[in-house]
Design a protein around this motif. Sequence first.
Motif, PDB file in Angstrom:
ATOM      1  N   LEU A  70     -30.836 -19.521   9.705  1.00 14.32           N
ATOM      2  CA  LEU A  70     -31.207 -19.995   8.378  1.00 14.32           C
ATOM      3  C   LEU A  70     -32.655 -20.488   8.350  1.00 14.32           C
ATOM      4  CD1 LEU A  70     -28.014 -22.095   7.545  1.00 14.32           C
ATOM      5  CD2 LEU A  70     -28.631 -19.887   6.549  1.00 14.32           C
ATOM      6  N   THR A  71     -33.296 -20.329   7.200  1.00 10.22           N
ATOM      7  CA  THR A  71     -34.614 -20.932   7.007  1.00 10.22           C
ATOM      8  C   THR A  71     -34.417 -22.385   6.577  1.00 10.22           C
ATOM      9  OG1 THR A  71     -34.724 -20.356   4.664  1.00 10.22           O
ATOM     10  CG2 THR A  71     -35.542 -18.711   6.245  1.00 10.22           C
ATOM     11  N   GLU A  72     -35.498 -23.130   6.577  1.00 10.82           N
ATOM     12  CA  GLU A  72     -35.405 -24.520   6.121  1.00 10.82           C
ATOM     13  C   GLU A  72     -34.972 -24.572   4.652  1.00 10.82           C
ATOM     14  OE1 GLU A  72     -38.269 -28.432   5.435  1.00 10.82           O
ATOM     15  OE2 GLU A  72     -38.943 -26.839   6.786  1.00 10.82           O
ATOM     16  N   GLU A  73     -35.536 -23.695   3.831  1.00  9.24           N
ATOM     17  CA  GLU A  73     -35.197 -23.671   2.406  1.00  9.24           C
ATOM     18  C   GLU A  73     -33.718 -23.341   2.196  1.00  9.24           C
ATOM     19  OE1 GLU A  73     -36.558 -21.364  -1.725  1.00  9.24           O
ATOM     20  OE2 GLU A  73     -37.563 -20.931   0.180  1.00  9.24           O
ATOM     21  N   GLU A  74     -33.222 -22.359   2.913  1.00 14.35           N
ATOM     22  CA  GLU A  74     -31.801 -21.991   2.807  1.00 14.35           C
ATOM     23  C   GLU A  74     -30.905 -23.144   3.260  1.00 14.35           C
ATOM     24  OE1 GLU A  74     -32.151 -17.157   3.637  1.00 14.35           O
ATOM     25  OE2 GLU A  74     -31.942 -18.570   5.312  1.00 14.35           O
ATOM     26  N   SER A  75     -31.332 -23.831   4.301  1.00 16.95           N
ATOM     27  CA  SER A  75     -30.554 -24.949   4.839  1.00 16.95           C
ATOM     28  C   SER A  75     -30.481 -26.098   3.843  1.00 16.95           C
ATOM     29  CB  SER A  75     -31.174 -25.427   6.150  1.00 16.95           C
ATOM     30  OG  SER A  75     -31.170 -24.396   7.116  1.00 16.95           O
ATOM     31  N   ILE A  76     -31.608 -26.405   3.222  1.00 14.06           N
ATOM     32  CA  ILE A  76     -31.635 -27.487   2.236  1.00 14.06           C
ATOM     33  C   ILE A  76     -30.717 -27.155   1.056  1.00 14.06           C
ATOM     34  CG2 ILE A  76     -33.093 -28.666   0.536  1.00 14.06           C
ATOM     35  CD1 ILE A  76     -35.353 -28.574   2.623  1.00 14.06           C
ATOM     36  N   LYS A  77     -30.745 -25.923   0.590  1.00  9.57           N
ATOM     37  CA  LYS A  77     -29.873 -25.505  -0.513  1.00  9.57           C
ATOM     38  C   LYS A  77     -28.401 -25.667  -0.135  1.00  9.57           C
ATOM     39  CE  LYS A  77     -32.948 -22.179  -2.795  1.00  9.57           C
ATOM     40  NZ  LYS A  77     -33.190 -20.744  -3.105  1.00  9.57           N
ATOM     41  N   ARG A  78     -28.073 -25.327   1.106  1.00 12.83           N
ATOM     42  CA  ARG A  78     -26.690 -25.441   1.575  1.00 12.83           C
ATOM     43  C   ARG A  78     -26.255 -26.904   1.639  1.00 12.83           C
ATOM     44  NH1 ARG A  78     -24.500 -21.726   6.454  1.00 12.83           N
ATOM     45  NH2 ARG A  78     -25.255 -20.217   4.912  1.00 12.83           N
ATOM     46  N   ILE A  79     -27.173 -27.770   2.052  1.00 13.57           N
ATOM     47  CA  ILE A  79     -26.855 -29.200   2.141  1.00 13.57           C
ATOM     48  C   ILE A  79     -26.681 -29.800   0.750  1.00 13.57           C
ATOM     49  CG2 ILE A  79     -27.728 -31.460   2.865  1.00 13.57           C
ATOM     50  CD1 ILE A  79     -29.151 -29.988   5.191  1.00 13.57           C
TER      51      ILE A  79
ATOM     52  N   GLN B 225     -23.707 -34.398  -2.907  1.00 14.98           N
ATOM     53  CA  GLN B 225     -23.795 -35.801  -2.538  1.00 14.98           C
ATOM     54  C   GLN B 225     -25.001 -36.482  -3.210  1.00 14.98           C
ATOM     55  OE1 GLN B 225     -20.812 -35.730  -1.354  1.00 14.98           O
ATOM     56  NE2 GLN B 225     -21.057 -36.512   0.725  1.00 14.98           N
ATOM     57  N   ASP B 226     -25.005 -37.821  -3.191  1.00 18.05           N
ATOM     58  CA  ASP B 226     -26.114 -38.585  -3.791  1.00 18.05           C
ATOM     59  C   ASP B 226     -27.428 -38.330  -3.059  1.00 18.05           C
ATOM     60  OD1 ASP B 226     -24.273 -39.770  -5.534  1.00 18.05           O
ATOM     61  OD2 ASP B 226     -23.861 -41.405  -4.121  1.00 18.05           O
ATOM     62  N   LYS B 227     -27.366 -38.394  -1.729  1.00 23.25           N
ATOM     63  CA  LYS B 227     -28.542 -38.200  -0.881  1.00 23.25           C
ATOM     64  C   LYS B 227     -28.221 -37.144   0.174  1.00 23.25           C
ATOM     65  CE  LYS B 227     -30.801 -41.648  -2.822  1.00 23.25           C
ATOM     66  NZ  LYS B 227     -30.933 -42.973  -2.210  1.00 23.25           N
ATOM     67  N   ASN B 228     -29.257 -36.548   0.706  1.00 18.65           N
ATOM     68  CA  ASN B 228     -29.083 -35.484   1.699  1.00 18.65           C
ATOM     69  C   ASN B 228     -30.080 -35.650   2.834  1.00 18.65           C
ATOM     70  OD1 ASN B 228     -27.235 -33.578  -0.045  1.00 18.65           O
ATOM     71  ND2 ASN B 228     -28.939 -34.158  -1.366  1.00 18.65           N
ATOM     72  N   ILE B 229     -29.627 -35.349   4.037  1.00 13.55           N
ATOM     73  CA  ILE B 229     -30.483 -35.446   5.219  1.00 13.55           C
ATOM     74  C   ILE B 229     -30.518 -34.104   5.931  1.00 13.55           C
ATOM     75  CG2 ILE B 229     -30.657 -36.407   7.560  1.00 13.55           C
ATOM     76  CD1 ILE B 229     -29.578 -39.038   6.500  1.00 13.55           C
ATOM     77  N   ILE B 230     -31.727 -33.675   6.276  1.00 14.26           N
ATOM     78  CA  ILE B 230     -31.861 -32.530   7.171  1.00 14.26           C
ATOM     79  C   ILE B 230     -32.722 -32.964   8.348  1.00 14.26           C
ATOM     80  CG2 ILE B 230     -33.893 -31.583   5.945  1.00 14.26           C
ATOM     81  CD1 ILE B 230     -32.801 -28.769   6.779  1.00 14.26           C
ATOM     82  N   VAL B 231     -32.280 -32.627   9.553  1.00 10.96           N
ATOM     83  CA  VAL B 231     -33.056 -32.886  10.770  1.00 10.96           C
ATOM     84  C   VAL B 231     -33.532 -31.536  11.296  1.00 10.96           C
ATOM     85  CG1 VAL B 231     -33.058 -33.824  13.112  1.00 10.96           C
ATOM     86  CG2 VAL B 231     -31.684 -34.923  11.324  1.00 10.96           C
ATOM     87  N   LEU B 232     -34.831 -31.397  11.440  1.00 15.09           N
ATOM     88  CA  LEU B 232     -35.415 -30.168  11.973  1.00 15.09           C
ATOM     89  C   LEU B 232     -35.716 -30.379  13.455  1.00 15.09           C
ATOM     90  CD1 LEU B 232     -37.884 -29.374   9.056  1.00 15.09           C
ATOM     91  CD2 LEU B 232     -35.540 -28.547   9.360  1.00 15.09           C
TER      92      LEU B 232
ATOM     93  N   SER C  97     -30.564 -35.223  -4.809  1.00 15.90           N
ATOM     94  CA  SER C  97     -29.607 -34.210  -5.263  1.00 15.90           C
ATOM     95  C   SER C  97     -30.301 -33.085  -6.042  1.00 15.90           C
ATOM     96  CB  SER C  97     -28.535 -34.866  -6.145  1.00 15.90           C
ATOM     97  OG  SER C  97     -29.147 -35.521  -7.252  1.00 15.90           O
ATOM     98  N   LYS C  98     -31.548 -33.342  -6.457  1.00 17.70           N
ATOM     99  CA  LYS C  98     -32.327 -32.334  -7.179  1.00 17.70           C
ATOM    100  C   LYS C  98     -33.248 -31.526  -6.259  1.00 17.70           C
ATOM    101  CE  LYS C  98     -32.365 -34.987 -11.491  1.00 17.70           C
ATOM    102  NZ  LYS C  98     -33.224 -35.656 -12.520  1.00 17.70           N
ATOM    103  N   GLY C  99     -33.202 -31.853  -4.978  1.00 12.55           N
ATOM    104  CA  GLY C  99     -34.012 -31.107  -4.020  1.00 12.55           C
ATOM    105  C   GLY C  99     -35.378 -31.697  -3.754  1.00 12.55           C
TER     106      GLY C  99
END
Length: 216
Positions: free
Chosen positions: A116-125, A130-137, A162-164
């Motif tokens: 997955l790309t970072e953009e694809e991963s963020i969309k999946r999360i 949820q209210d907030k989202n975390i991605i660790v690269l 939640s809006k990206g």
Amino acid sequence: MMQKKSNSYSVLIVVCSLYLSGCAVGNKYKIEDSKIQFTSTGSSTVSVGALDQRPYVIEKTSPVTYIGMVRGGFGNPFNATTNNGLPFSDNISKSICLSLADKGYNVKQVILTPELTEEESIKRIIAQGQDKNIIVLIKKWESDVFMNFNVSYELLLKVISSKGEIIAEAKNKEEINASGSIFKEPIGLSKSEVPRIYKKSLEELINNPRIINALK
């Protein structure tokens, strides 16, 4: 007489090298027992995912469980992997989920694959709602054990609305070099140090003041 001594030394070197090679094979690190401490509390819903961006994992020259290498007697590297057989990235997202859940957050782990790309991963999360989202690269994480013990890592954590929108981010990067001793040879040292460094790296990342404020 000198020829006999020379032959004896050669045999000893070969035997020691073979022994070290045997010790280097099949090493696993028990990072799943490293309890990550989050210093704040909250009650919002949070999705957490970790994306492995290490080139050697993306290119599939190393497995997704790869933590580092242990070298044999001739310096030849053997993979050292996660003890529980889960991808290294899944261990990271699970560790963060558990630490937030302990502090009152309603968390959901999102499994991400290196393809997955970072953009694809963020969309999946974000799709988890949820209210907030975390991605660790995971930019880099590799231990290297031979005569000494080394670990180098680079992690980037982003909190996303939640809006990206990116609310906050924090980076943790370090190179650690340690020597074995008469009491603990490098492989033995790595067995305790890798989980300790894993715990330390994630705690410093998630307890960054910008991250704490973003999750409130």
